[in-house]
Structure formats: C-alpha cells, structure tokens
Design a protein around this motif. Structure first.
Motif, PDB file in Angstrom:
ATOM      1  N   UNK A   1       5.920   2.871  -5.527  1.00  0.00           N
ATOM      2  CA  UNK A   1       5.972   4.137  -4.785  1.00  0.00           C
ATOM      3  C   UNK A   1       5.151   3.983  -3.522  1.00  0.00           C
ATOM      4  N   UNK A   2       5.805   3.778  -2.385  1.00  0.00           N
ATOM      5  CA  UNK A   2       5.021   3.436  -1.189  1.00  0.00           C
ATOM      6  C   UNK A   2       4.666   4.648  -0.320  1.00  0.00           C
ATOM      7  N   UNK A   3       4.962   5.877  -0.812  1.00  0.00           N
ATOM      8  CA  UNK A   3       4.401   7.052  -0.123  1.00  0.00           C
ATOM      9  C   UNK A   3       3.324   7.657  -1.011  1.00  0.00           C
ATOM     10  N   UNK A   4       3.766   8.487  -1.993  1.00  0.00           N
ATOM     11  CA  UNK A   4       2.808   8.909  -3.021  1.00  0.00           C
ATOM     12  C   UNK A   4       3.323   8.389  -4.355  1.00  0.00           C
ATOM     13  N   UNK A   5       2.530   8.509  -5.380  1.00  0.00           N
ATOM     14  CA  UNK A   5       2.966   8.070  -6.716  1.00  0.00           C
ATOM     15  C   UNK A   5       4.127   8.923  -7.223  1.00  0.00           C
ATOM     16  N   UNK A   6       4.297  10.092  -6.590  1.00  0.00           N
ATOM     17  CA  UNK A   6       5.376  10.999  -7.016  1.00  0.00           C
ATOM     18  C   UNK A   6       6.708  10.697  -6.336  1.00  0.00           C
ATOM     19  N   UNK A   7       6.753   9.621  -5.562  1.00  0.00           N
ATOM     20  CA  UNK A   7       7.978   9.258  -4.844  1.00  0.00           C
ATOM     21  C   UNK A   7       8.406   7.821  -5.191  1.00  0.00           C
ATOM     22  N   UNK A   8       8.891   7.618  -6.444  1.00  0.00           N
ATOM     23  CA  UNK A   8       9.289   6.256  -6.842  1.00  0.00           C
ATOM     24  C   UNK A   8      10.441   5.737  -5.984  1.00  0.00           C
ATOM     25  N   UNK A   9      10.366   4.459  -5.665  1.00  0.00           N
ATOM     26  CA  UNK A   9      11.354   3.849  -4.760  1.00  0.00           C
ATOM     27  C   UNK A   9      12.609   3.464  -5.517  1.00  0.00           C
ATOM     28  N   UNK A  10      13.752   3.778  -4.910  1.00  0.00           N
ATOM     29  CA  UNK A  10      15.034   3.409  -5.510  1.00  0.00           C
ATOM     30  C   UNK A  10      15.293   1.922  -5.313  1.00  0.00           C
ATOM     31  N   UNK A  11      16.033   1.352  -6.255  1.00  0.00           N
ATOM     32  CA  UNK A  11      16.365  -0.067  -6.167  1.00  0.00           C
ATOM     33  C   UNK A  11      17.730  -0.242  -5.503  1.00  0.00           C
ATOM     34  N   UNK A  12      17.695  -0.509  -4.216  1.00  0.00           N
ATOM     35  CA  UNK A  12      18.928  -0.606  -3.432  1.00  0.00           C
ATOM     36  C   UNK A  12      19.701  -1.901  -3.685  1.00  0.00           C
TER      37      UNK A  12
ATOM     38  N   UNK B   1       0.829  -1.205   0.000  1.00  0.00           N
ATOM     39  CA  UNK B   1       0.000   0.000   0.000  1.00  0.00           C
ATOM     40  C   UNK B   1       0.868   1.262   0.000  1.00  0.00           C
ATOM     41  N   UNK B   2       0.436   2.276  -0.749  1.00  0.00           N
ATOM     42  CA  UNK B   2       1.093   3.586  -0.701  1.00  0.00           C
ATOM     43  C   UNK B   2       0.511   4.370   0.471  1.00  0.00           C
ATOM     44  N   UNK B   3       1.350   4.611   1.484  1.00  0.00           N
ATOM     45  CA  UNK B   3       0.839   5.157   2.746  1.00  0.00           C
ATOM     46  C   UNK B   3       0.058   6.460   2.592  1.00  0.00           C
ATOM     47  N   UNK B   4       0.520   7.352   1.715  1.00  0.00           N
ATOM     48  CA  UNK B   4      -0.132   8.660   1.658  1.00  0.00           C
ATOM     49  C   UNK B   4      -1.243   8.728   0.615  1.00  0.00           C
ATOM     50  N   UNK B   5      -1.445   7.632  -0.090  1.00  0.00           N
ATOM     51  CA  UNK B   5      -2.503   7.653  -1.109  1.00  0.00           C
ATOM     52  C   UNK B   5      -3.606   6.657  -0.773  1.00  0.00           C
ATOM     53  N   UNK B   6      -3.319   5.761   0.172  1.00  0.00           N
ATOM     54  CA  UNK B   6      -4.266   4.705   0.554  1.00  0.00           C
ATOM     55  C   UNK B   6      -4.692   3.900  -0.666  1.00  0.00           C
ATOM     56  N   UNK B   7      -3.728   3.655  -1.512  1.00  0.00           N
ATOM     57  CA  UNK B   7      -4.002   2.879  -2.717  1.00  0.00           C
ATOM     58  C   UNK B   7      -2.884   1.877  -2.858  1.00  0.00           C
ATOM     59  N   UNK B   8      -3.028   0.972  -3.810  1.00  0.00           N
ATOM     60  CA  UNK B   8      -1.936   0.066  -4.094  1.00  0.00           C
ATOM     61  C   UNK B   8      -0.683   0.867  -4.479  1.00  0.00           C
ATOM     62  N   UNK B   9       0.485   0.385  -4.041  1.00  0.00           N
ATOM     63  CA  UNK B   9       1.726   1.146  -4.205  1.00  0.00           C
ATOM     64  C   UNK B   9       2.394   0.966  -5.575  1.00  0.00           C
ATOM     65  N   UNK B  10       1.780   0.142  -6.443  1.00  0.00           N
ATOM     66  CA  UNK B  10       2.356  -0.046  -7.787  1.00  0.00           C
ATOM     67  C   UNK B  10       1.636   0.870  -8.758  1.00  0.00           C
ATOM     68  N   UNK B  11       2.413   1.689  -9.472  1.00  0.00           N
ATOM     69  CA  UNK B  11       1.836   2.695 -10.371  1.00  0.00           C
ATOM     70  C   UNK B  11       2.193   2.333 -11.804  1.00  0.00           C
ATOM     71  N   UNK B  12       1.190   2.275 -12.663  1.00  0.00           N
ATOM     72  CA  UNK B  12       1.441   1.843 -14.041  1.00  0.00           C
ATOM     73  C   UNK B  12       2.070   2.976 -14.852  1.00  0.00           C
ATOM     74  N   UNK B  13       3.204   2.666 -15.470  1.00  0.00           N
ATOM     75  CA  UNK B  13       3.817   3.597 -16.409  1.00  0.00           C
ATOM     76  C   UNK B  13       3.321   3.184 -17.786  1.00  0.00           C
ATOM     77  N   UNK B  14       2.421   3.984 -18.350  1.00  0.00           N
ATOM     78  CA  UNK B  14       1.716   3.555 -19.572  1.00  0.00           C
ATOM     79  C   UNK B  14       2.669   3.341 -20.731  1.00  0.00           C
ATOM     80  N   UNK B  15       3.644   4.229 -20.817  1.00  0.00           N
ATOM     81  CA  UNK B  15       4.542   4.181 -21.977  1.00  0.00           C
ATOM     82  C   UNK B  15       5.249   2.824 -22.093  1.00  0.00           C
ATOM     83  N   UNK B  16       5.741   2.322 -20.980  1.00  0.00           N
ATOM     84  CA  UNK B  16       6.498   1.063 -21.051  1.00  0.00           C
ATOM     85  C   UNK B  16       5.676  -0.120 -20.541  1.00  0.00           C
ATOM     86  N   UNK B  17       4.439   0.137 -20.158  1.00  0.00           N
ATOM     87  CA  UNK B  17       3.544  -0.897 -19.654  1.00  0.00           C
ATOM     88  C   UNK B  17       4.165  -1.736 -18.530  1.00  0.00           C
TER      89      UNK B  17
END
Ligand code: GLC
Ligand code: CA
Length: 541
Positions: free
Chosen positions: A171-182, A150-166
């Motif tokens: 993003x587990x805060x808002x959709x505007x905060x993509x998670x880095x791959x550590x 879940x994306x904590x600040x959106x109360x939605x699923x944390x996976x956001x579809x990038x339409x261009x690349x399908x």
C-alpha cells in the motif's frame, strides 16, 4: 492552409474545470458538498451566455463509495456513488443536466489501488488461495519487509503485514489503500468492465489517478535512497513506479475508450522527470490523450521562468501530442497564495489567468481560482487530510487547497447552512462569487471574458503558438494563429512599466488597461505594470 475548427476534438479547444465535490456546494446542509449541489451550480459554470463562466467540461474528484480515508481516493465500490454525495440517479441527472448545457463530465479513475474495504480486498485477505488473492500484491513474511518502498502518506514502509495469513500486502499511499495487481488478467478485465460501464452511461472521459504507479517491479527490488528535504521524496522511484509495462495498460484503456465517440483520457503522472509524464501520450499517440503538465504548480513568478518552463514542455511533447496547463489542483497550495504579493496579488492572478487561457494547450481551472481563493493555514487540530495528520513539521497536508467554495457573504460562504467539513477561508465576506459578479473588473469577470473570448477565437482555442520575444526577461509576447486569424498576447510579469518594440499592430480584444477595440502598435509600446493585453492583428480584423 485553411484548417477546420470542427475537426478539432472538444478536449483540445475546451476549458476543463476541476470540482472537489466535498467543497463545491452542499445541497442538503450536512456540511459536505454533493452532486445535487453541483447540479445547482451548473448554470454558474455554463448557461450558454457570457454571464456564466463558460467552461466546457467538469472533472469531478472521486464520488464513488468510499470510507473516505483519503477523501474518495480510496474506493470501496467502483459502480456506486457514496451516499454523502448522493446516489446513482443523482449522478445520471448530473450527466443529463451537464450535457444539456454542453458541459462534458470527466470522472476520476482511481485504479492503482482500492480501499481496504472494497469487497475484492475483503475476499482477497480471507486466505492465500482465495480466487481474489492475486488481484492484490502479496509477499511472504520472511522476517523482514520485502523491499524498502515507502508509503507516501504514512512515511513508513509500504508493506503492511496481514496477520491472519502472515503475508505482506503493498500500500504505497496509506495502509488503507492496497495496491491492485495489474499483472493479473482477471483483475484487468474487471476494471475494464467497470470503465465500459461508465462510458456506456455517458461519461465523457476519465482523469486517471497515479498512472505511473500501476505496475511494480516483479522482483520487488529496493529503490535507491536520495537526499531530499521533502520527507515524501526520499527515493528514486525506479522499481515501485515508472515501469515500462504500464504503457501497455494505457494502450488497452485507450483502445476501450476509442470504441466510444468523443471521449478523453487525461492521466496524472507524478514524476520528477517531465519526460516520464509526456511519455504517456504514447509513441504512436495511442495511450492517453493528455498527460497532466504539473510544471506550473512549482514555477516561481517570472517571465523568464515561465518562458523556459513552457518551452521545455513544448519541446518535450511528442509530435502531435496536445499540451495542457494547470496552475492549481487539490494536491498543492493554490497559486493565488503561491504568487501572493500584497496589493499586487489580484493583478498577478489576472496575468496568470490570461497566460493559462491563451497558451496553446488545454487549460485546467481548479474550482475557486476564478475568484482568487487562497490557501490559508489550517490549524493543526482541524487538519483532515491523512497526509497532514502525521505531524511531520513540513508536511501540512492538502486541506488548505480544499476549503469550501466562496459563493456569497452569508454564513459559511453560501456553501452550506451547516458548519462545513473544513472551515471556510477567512476572507469569504468580501471575496466571493456574488460580490465579484457585480464588480466589472473583478477576477471572476476577467476569467469569464477570457473563456468567452477563447470560444470566438479559433486562434486562441486551437491555434499554433510562436513566441515573438525569445529569451524574455520581463514580458511574454506570443502569437496564436489559426488559418488567417492572428492573436497576439502581451503579459507584463513585473511591477514596473516595460517597453516592447515589435513591428505589430492590432486591435484590443481584451486587456487590463486598454479599451476593447482600441488600436495599438507594439512599436516602442509602453506596457503598464502587470498589464495583460490581447490583440487581434489588424489585417485579419
Ligand atoms: C493522487 C491524487 C491524490 C490522492 C492520491 C492517491 O495523487 O491526486 O489526491 O491522494 O492520488 O490516490
Ligand atoms: Ca451534502
């Protein structure tokens, strides 16, 4: 055994003051606090005399370039300052001016995610084979979301579809905060270089944002759901947080930091289980210098409650790990309001301050708590925080803890000449720095006295602690010792007189009801409602 205070690092003895930069001081009257504003208030924070607060370090919430979707916790350039706060030269001047006054500067390190406007993410989302693609976390679109996170600040699923690349990004805060791959070595190196860049500039350390989020389960397994009244706490975070590999990253960042003298890392580990947080000190004390202890943010007012809370925390801490305490921060309602009780509120705030500043552990003060700033309700239409904008009835967002600092009684509380980005609390005319500086027994002057007392007392700043009343009901009594110095702290949490009966005598160092220097014997001693009494043991006077 005689101990040397000089061998104790600054971050153990010192007091750290958190600045929420948007709200501290506005120098150019655009309604938003900025770096020059902070510089103009450094003397207030510590001018080397007891007329000032006397703090040893400031932690500044993020001031990097950011589209401000989460007010700076969404960074679009890790090496630049956002122009609403100033520029890099302003920041260098801040470092210089702070260091001149023996104030260390701690920056916020937000490396779990970037802004979706960070050039790394702009590159990454261009195509599936872009060299930066793997710096973020992607998953094929197979008709459903890759996991139930879940994306904590959106109360939605944390996976956001990038339409261009399908593909989905996480993003587990808002959709505007993509998670880095550590798990990507290049990404790690890029972040480590950035860390070195700030350390080279002279930054004294970092407050690390959401440390336990860094690594996610590589199979993206679903979290188990749990029953909760809090809509942002509905899962057990087994797979999207708290993964064991995160400790390796902390060790690497610690190793980088250790190459520089006197730097400090303190991590935000927001977890339901306090054991999770303390584990980030590292088994060998080779991870973070401190992991935030948030337990006071949720502690109700009672001596026994605080006692159990404190003892549980001390007992959980790994050996040699140094404790810390926080009553308020930018994510939770301020404690002045949490403990509000009509005419008793100021006295309670003094008891809380005395406890924060005399327990064994580094105290973190949140700007404005020294004058008793409150968390007042923000009208729905004025809400700024993304978390509060969602319209969930019980989630009001965090704005009420982020209102402008109340400097004086003039319009906008002396914070700015312009209408501030968030409205000033309604009580600013009588509750502000200017008024409280002039009142001898104000909360502000009490904070000053406590902080300056810590500086001259090795026992209070670096000593051991022992509770003299075990399992207390109403009054906390503890002693702090360093070499042969012994200080006793007595705190009455109740609105009635209490009796303590201890075979201890001392001279008053600081108190709310007694004269400094007065001799006190705790043998059948009556203590006033909500009294604070700090004594120096007679034999060591
Ligand atoms: C931390 C910060 C909070 C921020 C979040 C996302 O919890 O304290 O303010 O919104 O991380 O970066
Ligand atoms: Ca400004």
């Amino acid at each position: 055994m005689t101990k040397e205070l000089s061998s104790v690092p600054w971050w153990k003895k010192g007091v750290i003051y958190q600045i929420y930069p948007r709200s501290f001081m506005d120098s150019n009257n655009d309604g938003i606090g900025d770096i020059k504003g902070i510089i103009s208030k450094l003397d207030y924070l510590n001018d080397g005399t007891p007329n000032s607060l006397g703090v040893d370090a400031i932690w500044i919430s993020p001031i990097y370039k950011s589209p401000m979707k989460d007010f700076g916790y969404d960074i679009s350039d890790y090496q630049d300052i956002d122009n609403i706060f100033g520029n890099i030269d302003d920041f260098k001047l801040l470092l210089q001016e702070a260091h001149k006054r023996n104030i260390k500067v701690i920056m916020d390190l937000v490396i779990n995610h970037t802004s979706d406007e960070h050039p790394w993410f702009i590159e990454a989302r261009k195509s599936k084979n872009n060299p930066k693609r793997d710096w973020y976390i992607w998953h094929d679109n197979k008709g459903k979301r890759p996991s139930n996170w879940v994306a904590s600040f959106e109360m939605k699923n944390a996976w956001w579809l990038d339409e261009k690349t399908n593909q989905y990004y996480l993003g587990t805060f808002t959709r505007h905060q993509p998670e880095l791959n550590w798990r990507n070595p290049e990404l790690k190196e890029a972040v480590y270089d950035m860390i070195r860049h700030w350390l080279d500039m002279g930054v004294d350390g970092f407050r690390m944002d959401v440390v336990n989020w860094y690594i996610k389960d590589d199979q993206y397994r679903n979290n188990p759901w749990k029953l909760s009244f809090n809509p942002i706490d509905v899962q057990r975070h087994i797979y999207d947080r708290n993964r064991p590999e995160t400790h390796d990253i902390c060790k690497e960042i610690r190793a980088i930091t250790d190459k520089y003298a006197d730097r400090m890392l303190v991590g935000e580990i927001y977890a339901n289980d306090a054991r999770e947080a303390v584990s980030y000190h590292g088994v060998e004390n080779d991870e973070l210098h401190m992991a935030f202890n948030f337990s006071f943010l949720f502690q109700r007012w009672s001596a026994s409650g605080f006692y159990n809370n404190i003892m549980e925390y001390y007992n959980l801490l790994p050996e040699d790990a140094w404790p810390n305490f926080t009553l308020s921060n930018h994510d939770q309602p301020r404690h002045y309001s949490r403990y509000r009780e009509g005419e008793y509120t100021d006295a309670k705030a003094k008891v809380a301050a005395a406890m924060l500043l005399t327990l064994k552990g580094t105290p973190f003060i949140y700007y404005g708590e020294e004058i008793g700033m409150a968390s007042e309700k923000i009208a729905k239409k004025d809400i700024q925080d993304p978390l509060g904008k969602k319209g969930w009835p019980i989630i009001k967002g965090r704005d009420d803890a982020r209102t402008p600092m109340q400097w004086d009684g003039s319009e906008h509380a002396g914070f700015s000449d312009h209408l501030p980005w968030l409205r000033v609390n309604s009580d600013y005319k009588h509750k502000n720095v200017s008024v409280q500086s002039k009142e001898e027994y104000s909360l502000l002057n009490f904070y000053k006295k406590l902080i300056w007392l810590r500086k001259v007392s090795n026992a209070l700043s670096a000593g051991d602690i022992e509770f003299l009343i075990k399992e207390p009901d109403n009054v906390l009594v503890y002693k702090r010792t360093f070499s042969n110095e012994e200080v006793i702290v007595v705190l009455n949490f109740t609105r009635s007189k209490q009796t303590v009966n201890l075979d201890k005598e001392g001279k008053v160092l600081l108190g709310t009801h007694r004269y400094d220097g007065e001799r006190v014997s705790l043998n059948k001693w009556k203590i006033y409602p909500l009294e604070v009494l700090i004594l120096k043991k007679i034999s060591s006077v």
